[in-house]
Design a protein around this motif. Structure first.
Motif, mmCIF file in Angstrom:
data_model
loop_
_atom_site.group_PDB
_atom_site.id
_atom_site.type_symbol
_atom_site.label_atom_id
_atom_site.label_comp_id
_atom_site.label_asym_id
_atom_site.label_seq_id
_atom_site.Cartn_x
_atom_site.Cartn_y
_atom_site.Cartn_z
ATOM 1 N N ILE A 14 0.876 -1.166 0.000
ATOM 2 C CA ILE A 14 0.000 0.000 0.000
ATOM 3 C C ILE A 14 0.912 1.215 0.000
ATOM 4 N N LEU A 15 0.680 2.127 -0.933
ATOM 5 C CA LEU A 15 1.466 3.353 -1.028
ATOM 6 C C LEU A 15 0.575 4.503 -0.575
ATOM 7 N N ILE A 16 0.971 5.152 0.510
ATOM 8 C CA ILE A 16 0.169 6.251 1.042
ATOM 9 C C ILE A 16 1.013 7.525 1.101
ATOM 10 N N GLY A 17 0.329 8.652 1.126
ATOM 11 C CA GLY A 17 1.022 9.930 1.217
ATOM 12 C C GLY A 17 0.055 11.074 1.006
ATOM 13 N N SER A 36 2.169 14.303 -3.362
ATOM 14 C CA SER A 36 3.484 13.867 -2.886
ATOM 15 C C SER A 36 4.214 12.960 -3.872
ATOM 16 N N GLY A 37 3.558 12.576 -4.977
ATOM 17 C CA GLY A 37 4.247 11.795 -5.998
ATOM 18 C C GLY A 37 3.903 10.321 -6.038
ATOM 19 N N LYS A 38 2.805 9.922 -5.410
ATOM 20 C CA LYS A 38 2.428 8.502 -5.391
ATOM 21 C C LYS A 38 2.167 7.975 -6.797
ATOM 22 N N THR A 39 1.347 8.665 -7.560
ATOM 23 C CA THR A 39 1.014 8.216 -8.912
ATOM 24 C C THR A 39 2.242 8.238 -9.803
ATOM 25 N N THR A 40 3.028 9.279 -9.729
ATOM 26 C CA THR A 40 4.242 9.378 -10.536
ATOM 27 C C THR A 40 5.200 8.239 -10.206
ATOM 28 N N THR A 41 5.337 7.926 -8.926
ATOM 29 C CA THR A 41 6.203 6.822 -8.512
ATOM 30 C C THR A 41 5.710 5.501 -9.078
ATOM 31 N N LEU A 42 4.419 5.253 -8.994
ATOM 32 C CA LEU A 42 3.863 4.009 -9.534
ATOM 33 C C LEU A 42 4.023 3.936 -11.050
ATOM 34 N N GLN A 43 3.815 5.049 -11.741
ATOM 35 C CA GLN A 43 4.003 5.071 -13.192
ATOM 36 C C GLN A 43 5.455 4.808 -13.550
ATOM 37 N N ARG A 44 6.345 5.400 -12.805
ATOM 38 C CA ARG A 44 7.782 5.202 -13.049
ATOM 39 C C ARG A 44 8.171 3.751 -12.840
ATOM 40 N N ALA A 62 10.264 -12.188 -16.633
ATOM 41 C CA ALA A 62 9.958 -11.064 -15.745
ATOM 42 C C ALA A 62 8.462 -10.767 -15.787
ATOM 43 N N PRO A 63 7.879 -10.406 -14.644
ATOM 44 C CA PRO A 63 6.441 -10.085 -14.639
ATOM 45 C C PRO A 63 6.151 -8.802 -15.417
ATOM 46 N N LEU A 64 5.006 -8.771 -16.062
ATOM 47 C CA LEU A 64 4.563 -7.586 -16.799
ATOM 48 C C LEU A 64 3.684 -6.743 -15.893
ATOM 49 N N PRO A 65 4.065 -5.489 -15.655
ATOM 50 C CA PRO A 65 3.258 -4.650 -14.767
ATOM 51 C C PRO A 65 1.965 -4.201 -15.447
ATOM 52 N N ILE A 66 0.940 -4.029 -14.649
ATOM 53 C CA ILE A 66 -0.316 -3.487 -15.122
ATOM 54 C C ILE A 66 -0.668 -2.318 -14.227
ATOM 55 N N PHE A 67 -0.782 -1.137 -14.796
ATOM 56 C CA PHE A 67 -1.107 0.067 -14.031
ATOM 57 C C PHE A 67 -2.558 0.423 -14.317
ATOM 58 N N VAL A 68 -3.384 0.406 -13.285
ATOM 59 C CA VAL A 68 -4.815 0.692 -13.435
ATOM 60 C C VAL A 68 -5.176 1.859 -12.511
ATOM 61 N N PRO A 69 -5.424 3.051 -13.046
ATOM 62 C CA PRO A 69 -5.854 4.161 -12.197
ATOM 63 C C PRO A 69 -7.259 3.900 -11.664
ATOM 64 N N LEU A 70 -7.450 4.069 -10.386
ATOM 65 C CA LEU A 70 -8.736 3.801 -9.763
ATOM 66 C C LEU A 70 -9.519 5.061 -9.460
ATOM 67 N N GLY A 71 -8.943 6.220 -9.707
ATOM 68 C CA GLY A 71 -9.561 7.490 -9.363
ATOM 69 C C GLY A 71 -10.726 7.833 -10.135
#
Length: 72
Positions: free
Chosen positions: A33-36, A40-48, A63-72
């Motif tokens: 869980i990433l909180i802040g 503070s850069g949570k979304t940018t960090t996850l995208q990076r 290697a695992p393939l990341p999946i980024f799903v915005p929940l907002g």
């Protein structure tokens, strides 16, 4: 815009290196869980991280393939 890994400088690369290592361990144990504060850069960090893990997945089929799903 998301910074490319070659544009973050030495200090940023060291921080992200440690973060990637910790993240790999945490995911194997069930998740994170990433909180802040807002902005503070949570979304940018996850995208990076997703960007870097995707680059790894292109180079290594195991290697695992990341999946980024915005929940907002």
């Amino acid at each position: 815009m998301l910074e490319r890994p070659d544009q973050i400088g030495v200090a940023g690369a060291l921080v992200f290196g440690k973060l990637r290592q910790w993240l790999r361990q945490a995911v194997r144990q069930g998740g994170i869980i990433l909180i802040g504060e807002p902005g503070s850069g949570k979304t940018t960090t996850l995208q990076r991280l997703a960007y870097e893990f995707a680059e790894s997945a292109l180079a290594d089929e195991q290697a695992p393939l990341p999946i980024f799903v915005p929940l907002g």
